[in-house]
Design a protein around this motif. Structure first.
Motif, PDB file in Angstrom:
ATOM      1  N   GLU A 709      64.387  96.857  10.786  1.00 52.75           N
ATOM      2  CA  GLU A 709      63.252  96.117  11.348  1.00 52.75           C
ATOM      3  C   GLU A 709      63.641  94.672  11.651  1.00 52.75           C
ATOM      4  N   PHE A 710      64.335  94.066  10.692  1.00 54.39           N
ATOM      5  CA  PHE A 710      64.751  92.672  10.850  1.00 54.39           C
ATOM      6  C   PHE A 710      65.654  92.499  12.069  1.00 54.39           C
ATOM      7  N   LEU A 711      66.681  93.321  12.199  1.00 55.69           N
ATOM      8  CA  LEU A 711      67.637  93.178  13.297  1.00 55.69           C
ATOM      9  C   LEU A 711      66.980  93.445  14.646  1.00 55.69           C
ATOM     10  N   ALA A 712      66.001  94.349  14.680  1.00 53.69           N
ATOM     11  CA  ALA A 712      65.292  94.611  15.936  1.00 53.69           C
ATOM     12  C   ALA A 712      64.503  93.384  16.374  1.00 53.69           C
ATOM     13  N   ALA A 713      63.979  92.628  15.410  1.00 52.54           N
ATOM     14  CA  ALA A 713      63.172  91.448  15.738  1.00 52.54           C
ATOM     15  C   ALA A 713      64.036  90.246  16.097  1.00 52.54           C
ATOM     16  N   VAL A 714      65.274  90.201  15.583  1.00 53.49           N
ATOM     17  CA  VAL A 714      66.141  89.051  15.842  1.00 53.49           C
ATOM     18  C   VAL A 714      66.431  88.886  17.318  1.00 53.49           C
ATOM     19  N   GLY A 715      66.644  89.991  18.010  1.00 54.63           N
ATOM     20  CA  GLY A 715      66.931  89.926  19.447  1.00 54.63           C
ATOM     21  C   GLY A 715      68.162  89.095  19.736  1.00 54.63           C
ATOM     22  N   ASP A 716      68.036  88.151  20.667  1.00 57.88           N
ATOM     23  CA  ASP A 716      69.193  87.344  21.055  1.00 57.88           C
ATOM     24  C   ASP A 716      69.278  86.019  20.289  1.00 57.88           C
ATOM     25  N   LEU A 717      68.492  85.882  19.221  1.00 57.09           N
ATOM     26  CA  LEU A 717      68.610  84.688  18.390  1.00 57.09           C
ATOM     27  C   LEU A 717      69.978  84.721  17.704  1.00 57.09           C
ATOM     28  N   PRO A 718      70.749  83.626  17.777  1.00 56.33           N
ATOM     29  CA  PRO A 718      72.088  83.644  17.180  1.00 56.33           C
ATOM     30  C   PRO A 718      72.030  83.981  15.693  1.00 56.33           C
ATOM     31  N   GLY A 719      72.922  84.848  15.254  1.00 50.63           N
ATOM     32  CA  GLY A 719      72.958  85.204  13.852  1.00 50.63           C
ATOM     33  C   GLY A 719      74.104  86.146  13.555  1.00 50.63           C
ATOM     34  N   VAL A 720      74.573  86.116  12.315  1.00 50.45           N
ATOM     35  CA  VAL A 720      75.663  86.996  11.890  1.00 50.45           C
ATOM     36  C   VAL A 720      75.373  87.495  10.483  1.00 50.45           C
ATOM     37  N   GLU A 721      75.913  88.688  10.163  1.00 50.05           N
ATOM     38  CA  GLU A 721      75.836  89.195   8.804  1.00 50.05           C
ATOM     39  C   GLU A 721      76.973  88.590   7.993  1.00 50.05           C
ATOM     40  N   LEU A 722      76.645  88.156   6.771  1.00 46.80           N
ATOM     41  CA  LEU A 722      77.648  87.492   5.937  1.00 46.80           C
ATOM     42  C   LEU A 722      78.084  88.314   4.734  1.00 46.80           C
ATOM     43  N   GLY A 723      77.216  89.193   4.235  1.00 51.75           N
ATOM     44  CA  GLY A 723      77.611  89.911   3.041  1.00 51.75           C
ATOM     45  C   GLY A 723      76.431  90.503   2.312  1.00 51.75           C
ATOM     46  N   VAL A 724      76.534  90.563   0.974  1.00 50.89           N
ATOM     47  CA  VAL A 724      75.520  91.244   0.188  1.00 50.89           C
ATOM     48  C   VAL A 724      75.369  90.563  -1.170  1.00 50.89           C
ATOM     49  N   VAL A 725      74.145  90.595  -1.685  1.00 49.20           N
ATOM     50  CA  VAL A 725      73.899  90.183  -3.067  1.00 49.20           C
ATOM     51  C   VAL A 725      74.382  91.318  -3.960  1.00 49.20           C
ATOM     52  N   ASP A 726      75.393  91.048  -4.780  1.00 49.59           N
ATOM     53  CA  ASP A 726      76.061  92.111  -5.542  1.00 49.59           C
ATOM     54  C   ASP A 726      76.286  91.633  -6.970  1.00 49.59           C
TER      55      ASP A 726
END
Length: 768
Positions: A709-726
């Motif tokens: 849901e989140f990625l669908a809403a981001v659209g062309d807004l700049p952003g990258v995945e960084l990792g995970v809470v582990d």
């Protein structure tokens, strides 16, 4: 009348004796203008009134010519939610469901340098009374603070006193302190900044204004007795430059009594509920001089006051001193004769002293008598609103060109994992980025039971309506280093950051207040900085579609010929329909995916890395993109409402590295971070990717199962995945990165090391 007034003008009744207009802070041409207005020599009481009301602090004589920029950049759409704007004690905005909120930020800088505890305490008391005077119940305070070098002996004098004053007064009032700033910089060494913000709530129909209307209505002074503390006070002290030996003028700093103010708050709320107040004004800067002249000036007639009826703590006070006293915890109300008994019954119930000292007249003058003798007879508007207006010379400072060319490009950036790790720890424990719990733990943030978020979250959030959960989020911000490099961009960066911080909670930004802290207005370079900052804020607010509701100007923050960095502190208020649906900072849910929203650029000029590691200030501040800020805000509001995020944290000083460290420390959950995607998207080396201070960026942790849901809403807004809470596999922060030559630039740092580095700085110097 003229001869009588001339006779009592000076001690001993000698009209030929020169009046002390210069000692009272008036210029020669200002004194002559007073004589022209009155058509005669002013009495000593009139001279006292004009001197405090025409001071820089009260009259805005050097700044108000630039305030036309607010009006020029405020659209009809921006005014829709604005119920009360600039010119009243505080701005008021409509937050829906019949609720209104009033908020404002003001300065108490100079008094807090002279006497830190009382200066800061009465700063809180004064801003709270501004909010009370609008008809509101105060519901929260905030305190943007700035000090000199943390290791300087005078900082160790000023800082503890200021913090104790803010906490002591606010805690005794029973008001939660929900945020603010604590910044250290050498430029504030002789001029600490103590700014105080208060938020209040009321029903829309309960708004009150400072106006004396209706001939025959009574003028009632209520609250504390008038004393000799604060004579001239902030009115004079905040209108002078500090020299190397301290302030050139040291009038007594006001002394506060928070318990008296707490009672005054409840008394005022009862008076409002009983509808027995026709107009009201708090007594702050300039005391009775301000309250009488402003109420009369805003009214439809004149006012007659018997000054000898004013209750005194010190019977030896002269009339001039009574008029100039800034004794705290006092209010002035306009009351219809038919409501006077009901008014006095309520003040008696609360054991608040109330005295009728005059009435509204059908004339056009403010007339004040002393034991039957007229000592003031002036057009009230000439005192309160028609003071001097200066078109100060403006000139771009000569340092600008040299400073802008002196960038951080000449400094070598750490390239290996161990070196980057060491830089992270150095910044994490530095004065501006270290844990501020030593300060904030002295404040009660949960009293009243309506605080939903507070420090160290990006914004403070308080509930306004206990039935629906409707509330507000507030944040204050300013990076004076950026404003020094470019005051226009720096002011917009402050606006953007406060706007973004409010958005991280899920609130919709609605309105702005500001506290504009600058050096001497007699310096053309300072006035150029001021004009550029005001222009930046005004044009920025127009782009964002949120109005400036009011605020404060503090000039003369200067020691000798050395001014502070321009520091336009911006407060942004936003609305949450339900404060239970909000998001704080810090990794809180194991397994959440971590994303960086916004574009990271090679923007290290003015950064904390440049400041802490190299003692450098130069180059250009980061680019501000307000259109991007609006898109980012809309996404954050949508995501918080939908429950996508377990964490939202703004990136500012210290960049991504600082936010990652703070995020794992907040709840003790480890994280695995891979900078590969960020480096590829930005073309940056690992160090710059971690410590750039590009604006318009937010770190979010998306709750497990909500990524799609989140990625669908981001659209062309700049952003990258960084990792995970582990938290299961990582004790702290584990970063994977590559160097410019493709080598391994990753590193790890455990929670214990992060915590010890982050939390020890202030306690080591100030004690626990």
């Amino acid at each position: 009348m003229s001869n009588e007034l001339d006779t009592v003008a000076v001690a001993g009744g000698t009209p030929d004796t020169e009046q002390p207009w210069s000692e009272l802070g008036l210029k020669a041409d200002e004194y002559e203008r007073i004589r022209e207005i009155l058509g005669r020599r002013p009495t000593s009481a009139e001279l006292a009134m004009y001197s405090v009301m025409w001071s820089e602090h009260c009259s805005y004589k050097s700044s108000k010519v630039h305030f036309s920029l607010w009006g020029e950049n405020t659209t009809d759409e921006m005014r829709e939610k604005l119920l009360v704007g600039i010119g009243e004690n505080a701005g008021v905005v409509d937050i829906g469901d019949g609720w209104a909120v009033t908020f404002k930020v003001e300065s108490h800088n100079h008094p807090s340098y002279v006497e830190p505890y009382q200066g800061a305490a009465t700063g809180v008391g004064g801003i709270v009374r501004d909010i009370m005077s609008m008809g509101a119940r105060p519901i929260a305070v905030m305190d943007p603070l700035r000090f000199g070098n943390l290791h300087h002996p005078d900082t160790l004098r000023v800082l503890p006193g200021v913090v104790a004053g803010v906490g002591g007064y606010g805690n005794c009032l029973g008001l939660p302190n929900i945020g603010g700033e604590v910044v250290f910089d050498d430029c504030y060494q002789g001029n600490p900044l103590v700014n105080a913000l208060c938020v209040g709530s009321m029903r829309v129909e309960d708004i009150h204004l400072a106006s004396a209307r209706g001939a025959g209505n009574k003028v009632v002074l209520f609250g504390a007795k008038t004393g000799g503390d604060g004579i001239g006070g902030v009115s004079v002290l905040a209108s002078e430059t500090f020299d190397e030996g301290g302030p050139t003028k040291r009038p007594a700093v006001q002394v506060g009594d928070p318990f008296a103010e707490k009672v005054l708050i409840e008394c005022c709320l009862d008076l409002y509920a009983a509808k027995v107040v026709a107009g009201i004004q708090d007594l702050g800067g300039a005391g009775l001089s301000c309250a009488t002249s402003e109420l009369a000036s805003n009214g439809d007639g004149g006012m007659a006051v018997e000054l000898d009826l004013v209750p005194l703590r010190d019977a030896s006070l002269r009339p001039e001193e009574i008029l100039m006293s800034e004794s705290q915890e006092r209010m002035m109300a306009i009351v219809e004769p038919g409501q006077l008994d009901a008014f006095l019954a309520i003040t008696t119930k609360w054991d608040v002293e109330a005295t009728v000292i005059g009435e509204v007249t059908d004339g056009d003058h403010l007339v004040i008598t002393w034991h039957g003798e007229t000592i003031v007879d002036v057009p009230p508007r000439s005192v309160a609103h028609d003071g001097p207006v200066y078109h100060r010379p403006l000139a771009e400072p000569s340092y600008r060109q040299v400073l802008s060319q002196d960038t951080t490009a000449r400094f070598e950036k750490p390239a290996t994992g161990p070196a980057i790790r060491e830089t992270l720890l150095t910044l994490l424990g530095s004065p501006n980025l270290c844990d501020k719990s030593w300060v904030t733990d002295q404040y009660d943030r949960y009293v009243m039971g309506n605080t939903a978020l507070a420090m160290p979250d990006d914004a403070g959030v308080v509930r306004v309506d206990e039935e629906t959960g409707r509330g507000v989020a507030v944040a204050t911000d300013c990076n004076g280093r950026f404003a020094k490099l470019d005051p226009y961009v720096g002011a917009q960066a402050a606006l953007a950051e406060a706007y973004r911080n409010v958005s991280t909670s899920g609130a919709a930004p609605l309105a702005v207040t500001d506290c504009l802290n600058f050096g001497s207005p007699e310096d053309p370079g300072v006035m150029w900085q001021f004009r550029e900052a005001v222009r930046g804020i005004a044009e920025g607010c127009k782009t964002l579609g949120i109005p400036v509701t009011g605020g404060n100007v503090s000039f003369y923050n200067q020691t000798g010929d050395v001014a502070i960095h321009p520091t336009p502190v911006i407060g942004v208020l936003g609305v949450l329909e339900d404060v239970s649906v909000r998001t704080g900072s810090g990794f809180s849910v194991d397994g959440s995916r971590v994303y960086l929203l916004g574009e990271t650029r090679d923007e290290l000029d003015g950064s904390e890395w440049a400041n802490v590691v190299h003692g450098h200030l130069g180059g250009r501040p980061p680019v501000v993109d307000l259109e991007h800020e609006m898109r980012l805000s809309a996404l954050l509001q949508q995501g918080v409402a939908a429950g996508w995020f377990s964490t939202v944290h703004d990136l500012s000083e210290g960049g991504l590295g600082q936010v990652l460290a703070e995020s794992v420390l907040r709840h003790g959950l480890g994280a695995r971070i891979d900078l590969s995607a960020l480096q590829e998207a930005s073309g940056l080396d690992a160090f710059t990717a971690l410590f750039s201070e590009s604006t318009g960026r937010v770190l979010v942790a998306v709750a497990p199962g909500r990524d799609e849901e989140f990625l669908a809403a981001v659209g062309d807004l700049p952003g990258v995945e960084l990792g995970v809470v582990d938290d299961e596999h990582v004790d702290g922060l584990l970063v994977t990165a590559r160097g410019a030559d493709g080598s391994d630039a990753g590193f790890g740092v455990d929670l214990a090391t992060l915590d010890a580095t982050h939390t020890q700085t202030l306690p080591a110097l100030l004690g626990r």
